[in-house]
Design an enzyme around this catalytic site. Structure first.
Site, mmCIF file in Angstrom:
data_model
loop_
_atom_site.group_PDB
_atom_site.id
_atom_site.type_symbol
_atom_site.label_atom_id
_atom_site.label_comp_id
_atom_site.label_asym_id
_atom_site.label_seq_id
_atom_site.Cartn_x
_atom_site.Cartn_y
_atom_site.Cartn_z
ATOM 1 N N LYS A 152 7.326 54.809 -3.019
ATOM 2 C CA LYS A 152 6.377 53.530 -3.431
ATOM 3 C C LYS A 152 5.853 52.862 -2.385
ATOM 4 O O LYS A 152 4.899 52.682 -1.674
ATOM 5 C CB LYS A 152 6.894 52.526 -4.807
ATOM 6 N N HIS A 181 3.855 79.572 -29.118
ATOM 7 C CA HIS A 181 2.857 80.475 -28.032
ATOM 8 C C HIS A 181 3.120 80.424 -27.474
ATOM 9 O O HIS A 181 2.163 80.854 -26.837
ATOM 10 C CB HIS A 181 1.437 80.161 -29.348
ATOM 11 N N GLY A 219 11.866 47.790 -18.296
ATOM 12 C CA GLY A 219 10.255 47.711 -18.120
ATOM 13 C C GLY A 219 10.125 48.992 -19.474
ATOM 14 O O GLY A 219 9.181 48.980 -19.995
ATOM 15 N N ARG A 220 12.019 50.252 -19.187
ATOM 16 C CA ARG A 220 11.482 51.455 -19.581
ATOM 17 C C ARG A 220 12.098 51.198 -21.303
ATOM 18 O O ARG A 220 12.039 51.628 -22.205
ATOM 19 C CB ARG A 220 11.558 52.037 -19.938
ATOM 20 N N GLU A 233 14.849 58.672 -16.458
ATOM 21 C CA GLU A 233 14.778 57.178 -15.235
ATOM 22 C C GLU A 233 15.733 55.962 -15.691
ATOM 23 O O GLU A 233 16.176 55.232 -14.426
ATOM 24 C CB GLU A 233 12.982 56.034 -15.581
ATOM 25 N N LYS A 282 5.255 43.856 -15.821
ATOM 26 C CA LYS A 282 6.447 43.140 -16.083
ATOM 27 C C LYS A 282 5.918 42.317 -14.795
ATOM 28 O O LYS A 282 7.193 41.381 -14.394
ATOM 29 C CB LYS A 282 7.808 43.844 -16.050
ATOM 30 N N GLU A 332 -0.847 50.934 -9.199
ATOM 31 C CA GLU A 332 -2.237 51.240 -10.369
ATOM 32 C C GLU A 332 -2.476 50.016 -10.691
ATOM 33 O O GLU A 332 -3.987 49.873 -11.251
ATOM 34 C CB GLU A 332 -1.599 51.987 -10.928
HETATM 35 O O1 LIG Z 1 5.626 47.095 -15.733
HETATM 36 P P1 LIG Z 1 5.732 47.206 -14.178
HETATM 37 O O2 LIG Z 1 6.074 46.071 -13.743
HETATM 38 O O3 LIG Z 1 4.055 47.109 -13.428
HETATM 39 O O4 LIG Z 1 6.321 48.593 -14.332
HETATM 40 C C1 LIG Z 1 5.746 49.921 -14.359
HETATM 41 C C2 LIG Z 1 7.066 50.807 -14.347
HETATM 42 O O5 LIG Z 1 6.730 50.918 -13.350
HETATM 43 C C3 LIG Z 1 8.357 51.386 -13.215
HETATM 44 O O6 LIG Z 1 9.598 50.650 -12.458
HETATM 45 C C4 LIG Z 1 8.695 52.607 -12.550
HETATM 46 O O7 LIG Z 1 7.810 52.810 -10.968
HETATM 47 C C5 LIG Z 1 8.500 51.569 -14.360
HETATM 48 O O8 LIG Z 1 10.440 51.526 -14.521
HETATM 49 C C6 LIG Z 1 8.080 50.909 -15.045
HETATM 50 O O9 LIG Z 1 8.451 50.270 -16.566
#
Ligand SMILES: O=P(O)(O)OC[C@H]1O[C@](O)(CO)[C@@H](O)[C@@H]1O
Length: 547
Positions: free
Chosen positions: A512, A384, A267-268, A353, A206, A212
């Site tokens: 971060k 288990h 995002g979530r 979150e 987003k 990453e």
């Molecule tokens: O879609 P992006 O901006 O790469 O963010 C990924 C994720 O990182 C977060 O901001 C948390 O680090 C989440 O809320 C989000 O889904």
């Protein structure tokens, strides 16, 4: 005391909890043959039996009063209406617009967002059709059969887990691989398993700033170029989903290859947007639309069903009951369906979150507990291992059990066993086993009195452990959409009661920021180390090992 804890509704619940703690669910079931029926509600293909909870009619009414006093339904209307309810980021919260099949407008700052939403859905539909038909090809003319979906957090969990849950609906001929972590082992493994000529990389971010995702995409790009692709072939093999079109084009994505989303999609909560493209590639556009349709139907249910029949409301109020009046610090999700095994991890991000917050809307620290730890895994595996603690440990862990009544292509022997375990667990948690019952069992085995007394104390199960049972006819796309939306609204209701902003996530930012500062010191090995002694020592060891 805050206004919430001082409120009459809260005080009343505290008194009720004291009373309830002296009672046992076992006795309620014995006294009331209608209990299961009275505490069962269903909507959108989901049946919720919440009778095995520490509740009476009086408790449910008191919880409903709390919801009214906290203006939950007014707050929900504000969300659906596109008001700026994410006040720390000054944003509307409109994932519901992404699955709005009502034909009605949804206004943000006076402008209807639906035309853009529908245009993006059409773009997804056309794109999926062109990949599935083989019309869209790689640079050597081969069809795109391998999809690498790169993203993390909400840009990963939704697509991966929903696709996994819908395995019986997979489109044959396309395989989607997910990569989230920056740990190079993962991307390397995936790249090693595919032919670059047949590979489509879907980069989902987003913000288009997530370390990453950027790094994994750069690695995939280098691999593609190294394997024989050229810079001008990139457009055939790399696409992006992002709200940051500028950054995506600067990164090298062809503008036509960028699927948009908007800052009013958290995002979530983004699987309903183009972030869900890998789902559509996995199950086909028609099934993907059904997923959205199920969520829409749950939105309608949430907005219109009376509070006592409203599934998200019931789940949320029960959660508040245990977190705030019984001291529960966690909530376990137990899907008894292998394909739904990732669901606890999905709800974990959604809930933790969103409601892992300590400052309320009045900018002051809360004096009550907020979001619990969400965890869990597929049944029967947990039986288990960790179920022992739920049955006989010292902490209270409310549970949501989930079971599809029918599963496709399966022999009933397995499914009956799976269901028997699911139902048996909820029964054991509720009724437990008394000391007298344990003694009687042991006596029947001929044990002497001393051994019998001692062993019976260990075998005694207190019971009175709360659980919900969620039954689905089957986990089809529509029911799954409704299930996810139900948990989204549950989280919303709890956030509204606790008065926190469920839609920001400042807590992830510091990590971060510091991570980037540390990376600088790992890469620039001559740079002075000026952190705390422990961090300096860790960096030195890394430098030595990699020097
Ligand atoms: O879609 P992006 O901006 O790469 O963010 C990924 C994720 O990182 C977060 O901001 C948390 O680090 C989440 O809320 C989000 O889904």
């Amino acid at each position: 005391m805050t206004a919430l804890t001082a409120s009459p509704a809260w005080q009343n619940l505290e008194n009720l909890a004291t009373k309830i703690k002296t009672q046992h669910m076992r006795d309620w079931f014995a006294a009331d043959p209608q209990r299961a029926e009275n505490f069962t509600q269903s909507a959108c293909g989901i049946e919720l039996d919440f009778s095995k909870n520490l509740i009476t009619d009086e408790v449910m009414q008191a919880l409903q009063t709390l919801a009214s006093e906290c203006q939950v339904s007014e707050k929900s209307q504000a969300m659906f209406a596109g008001e700026i309810i994410n006040h720390t980021e000054k944003r509307a919260v409109l994932h519901t617009a992404l699955r709005n099949f009502s034909g009605k407008q949804v206004l943000v700052d006076g402008e209807d967002v639906m035309p853009e939403v529908l245009a993006c859905q059409k773009k997804i539909q056309d794109f999926v059709a062109s990949v599935h038909s083989g019309e869209r090809k790689g640079y050597t003319g081969k069809p795109l059969t391998q999809i690498i979906a790169i993203g993390i957090g909400g840009s990963f969990l939704g697509p991966k887990i929903m696709s996994e849950a819908l395995k019986p609906y997979w489109f044959e001929g396309v395989k989607v691989h997910y990569v989230a972590n920056v740990d190079g082992c993962h991307i390397q493994d995936v790249l090693a398993s595919v032919d670059h000529q047949e590979t489509l990389v879907v980069m989902s971010s987003k913000s288009f700033t997530t370390q990453e995702t950027l790094q994994n995409t750069l690695t995939a790009k280098a691999w593609f170029l190294g394997a024989g692709g050229s810079q001008q072939d990139i457009a055939k093999h790399f696409i992006a989903v992002s709200s940051n079109i500028k950054a995506a084009t600067e990164f090298g994505m062809a503008e036509d290859n960028i699927f948009p989303l908007w800052d009013w999609v958290g995002g979530r909560y983004s699987l309903w947007s183009a972030i869900g493209l890998p789902i559509a590639l996995t199950i086909g556009y028609e099934n993907y639309r059904e997923l959205l349709q199920g969520a829409f139907e749950m939105d309608e249910h949430f907005q219109t069903a009376p509070i006592e029949q409203n599934l998200p409301m019931i789940l949320a109020l029960l959660g508040v009951w245990y977190v705030n009046f019984f001291g529960a610090q966690s909530h376990v999700l137990l899907p008894y369906y292998h394909y739904l095994r990732g669901f606890p991890a999905y709800v974990q991000q959604l809930d933790m979150e969103s409601n892992g917050k300590r400052i309320s809307g009045s900018d002051t620290a809360v004096d009550y507990a907020t979001g619990p730890i969400i965890w869990g895994s597929e049944g029967t595996n947990g039986q288990h291992s960790f179920h022992q603690l739920i049955h006989q440990g010292t902490v209270l862990v409310p549970a949501d059990f989930m079971l599809p009544l029918k599963v496709p292509n399966q022999d009933n022997t397995h499914h009956a066993m799976l269901a028997s375990n699911c139902f048996g667990q909820t029964q054991a948690l509720m009724q437990g086993k008394t000391f007298a019952e344990c003694k009687a069992d042991l006596a029947a085995k001929g044990l002497d009195d001393a051994t019998l007394e001692s062993l019976a104390t260990h075998k005694t199960m207190p019971g009175n452990k709360p659980s919900n049972t969620l039954l689905f006819k089957q986990v089809d796309p529509k029911t799954l959409g409704a299930l996810v939306a139900m948990y989204e609204h549950k989280v919303f209701v709890q956030g509204a009661i606790w008065g926190v902003n469920s839609f920001d996530q400042w807590g992830v930012e510091l990590g971060k920021e510091l991570g980037n500062q540390v990376l600088d010191k790992l890469v620039n090995t001559d740079a002075d180390l000026n952190f705390d002694a422990s961090t300096n020592q860790l960096i030195s060891k890394f430098r030595q090992a990699n020097g």
